[in-house]
Design a protein around this motif. Structure first.
Motif, PDB file in Angstrom:
ATOM      1  N   VAL A  97      43.471  27.040  36.372  1.00  0.00           N
ATOM      2  CA  VAL A  97      42.998  27.000  34.988  1.00  0.00           C
ATOM      3  C   VAL A  97      43.995  26.240  34.116  1.00  0.00           C
ATOM      4  N   ASP A  98      43.507  25.671  33.038  1.00  0.00           N
ATOM      5  CA  ASP A  98      44.306  24.924  32.066  1.00  0.00           C
ATOM      6  C   ASP A  98      44.720  23.540  32.543  1.00  0.00           C
ATOM      7  N   ARG A 109      43.600  31.391  38.368  1.00  0.00           N
ATOM      8  CA  ARG A 109      44.623  31.604  37.346  1.00  0.00           C
ATOM      9  C   ARG A 109      45.979  31.817  38.019  1.00  0.00           C
ATOM     10  N   SER A 137      49.818  32.939  37.922  1.00  0.00           N
ATOM     11  CA  SER A 137      50.668  33.752  37.061  1.00  0.00           C
ATOM     12  C   SER A 137      52.111  33.633  37.538  1.00  0.00           C
TER      13      SER A 137
END
Ligand code: DHB
Ligand code: FE
Length: 250
Positions: free
Chosen positions: A208-209, A228, A230
Motif C-alpha cells: 500500500v502507498d 500493508r 508494518s
C-alpha cells in the motif's frame, strides 16, 4: 484466431490511414525488438497481464498475476531459518515476510514450495542482461525456494523491494513513451507457489502507498495483492508483512 488477429491489424491500418513509411517503420521496429533481445520484455509488458486475466478468470486459487520476464528456474533451495541469498552488505530495508500456504478450503499445506524472486534496492534483478551497463547483483541474488512447515507456515528474511523502472533505452521503452506512459512497476515480490495435488500459483505481492499501484507499466496489480507493510517492534528499521496463498486442488 490468426485471421481475427490479422483482421484487427487490418482495421487499425484502415482507421489510422497507415502509409508506406509508417508501415516500413513498424517492420523496422519489429527487427529492432528482435535484435535487442527485448521480445520477452515487450510481450510481458504489453500483453501478459491480459493473457493472465483470461487464464485466471475461473480459478479458485488466491489472486494470480504475471510472471514477467525475469524468472529463473532452479534457484537456491533455502534451509531454515530462511534468508534470501544476498550480498553481505545488501542495501535496503530488511523485510520479514511470513504467511501460509493453504488449500482452497483453508486447510494448511505442509511442504508447499514458494519460489520467490525480487529486485535489489536499486531496482535491478540478478541473472538479467540489462542493456544499460548497470551493476547487476551476483548470480542467484534475491532468488530462492523454501518450504512451508507442518502448519503450512513460512517465514523468510529479505529486503524490501523498491519500485522498478523497466529498461527504457530500447524499443520497448520507445513504445512505452509513445503510449504516453511512464516505465515504472510498483515494488513487488514475485512468487510461484506449488504443492502436491494443487494448481501452481504465479503471483506478485505489492505494498500500500506505492505511487505506481494505479499506473503499473505492466498492468499487473490486483487489489487483493496489495499488502500493508508494518515496522517491526525491534527498534531497528525492519518491515514485516504477512500473506496467505490459497491453492485450488487439481
Ligand atoms: C515486467 C514484469 C516484471 O515483474 C518486471 O520486474 C519487469 C518487467 C514485464 O511485464 O515486462
Ligand atoms: Fe518484477
Amino acid at each position: 484466431m490468426i485471421s481475427a488477429l490479422l483482421d484487427a491489424v487490418h482495421a487499425v491500418i484502415v482507421e489510422h490511414g497507415i502509409n508506406h513509411s509508417e508501415f516500413d517503420a513498424a517492420k523496422q521496429f519489429a527487427i529492432d525488438i528482435g535484435e535487442s533481445g527485448e521480445w520477452p520484455l515487450f510481450g510481458d509488458v504489453f500483453f501478459e497481464a491480459q493473457v493472465e486475466r483470461v487464464a485466471s478468470a475461473t480459478s479458485r486459487s488466491s489472486e494470480s498475476t504475471i510472471e514477467g520476464p525475469y524468472y529463473v528456474a532452479g534457484s537456491a533451495v533455502l534451509s531454515r531459518p530462511y534468508v534470501m541469498p544476498m550480498r553481505p552488505d545488501e542495501a535496503g530495508v530488511p523485510l520479514v515476510f511470513s504467511g501460509a500456504v493453504l488449500s482452497a478450503d483453508g486447510r494448511p499445506l505442509a511442504g508447499a514450495l514458494v519460489d520467490m524472486w525480487q529486485c535489489d534496492h536499486s531496482g535491478t534483478y540478478s541473472d538479467v542482461g540489462y542493456p544499460d551497463g548497470r551493476v547487476v547483483p551476483p548470480p542467484g541474488t534475491l532468488r530462492g525456494r523454501f518450504e512451508t512447515d507442518e502448519q503450512g507456515h513460512f517465514e523468510v528474511n529479505t529486503i524490501t523491494p523498491v519500485p522498478y523502472e523497466i529498461p527504457k533505452s530500447g524499443p520497448t521503452g520507445a513504445v512505452v513513451a509513445a503510449a504516453g506512459r511512464h516505465a515504472f512497476r510498483p515494488a513487488h515480490l514475485h512468487c510461484i507457489v506449488s504443492a502436491a495435488g494443487h494448481q501452481t500459483l504465479t503471483t506478485q505481492l505489492f505494498f500500500v502507498d506505492d505511487q505506481y499501484l494505479d499506473s503499473d507499466v505492466a498492468g499487473a496489480v490486483k487489489p487483493g495483492l496489495v499488502l500493508r507493510l508494518s515496522r517491526a517492534s525491534s527498534g531497528e528499521p525492519t518491515n514485516v508483512v504477512q500473506y496467505s496463498f490459497r491453492l485450488a486442488p487439481t
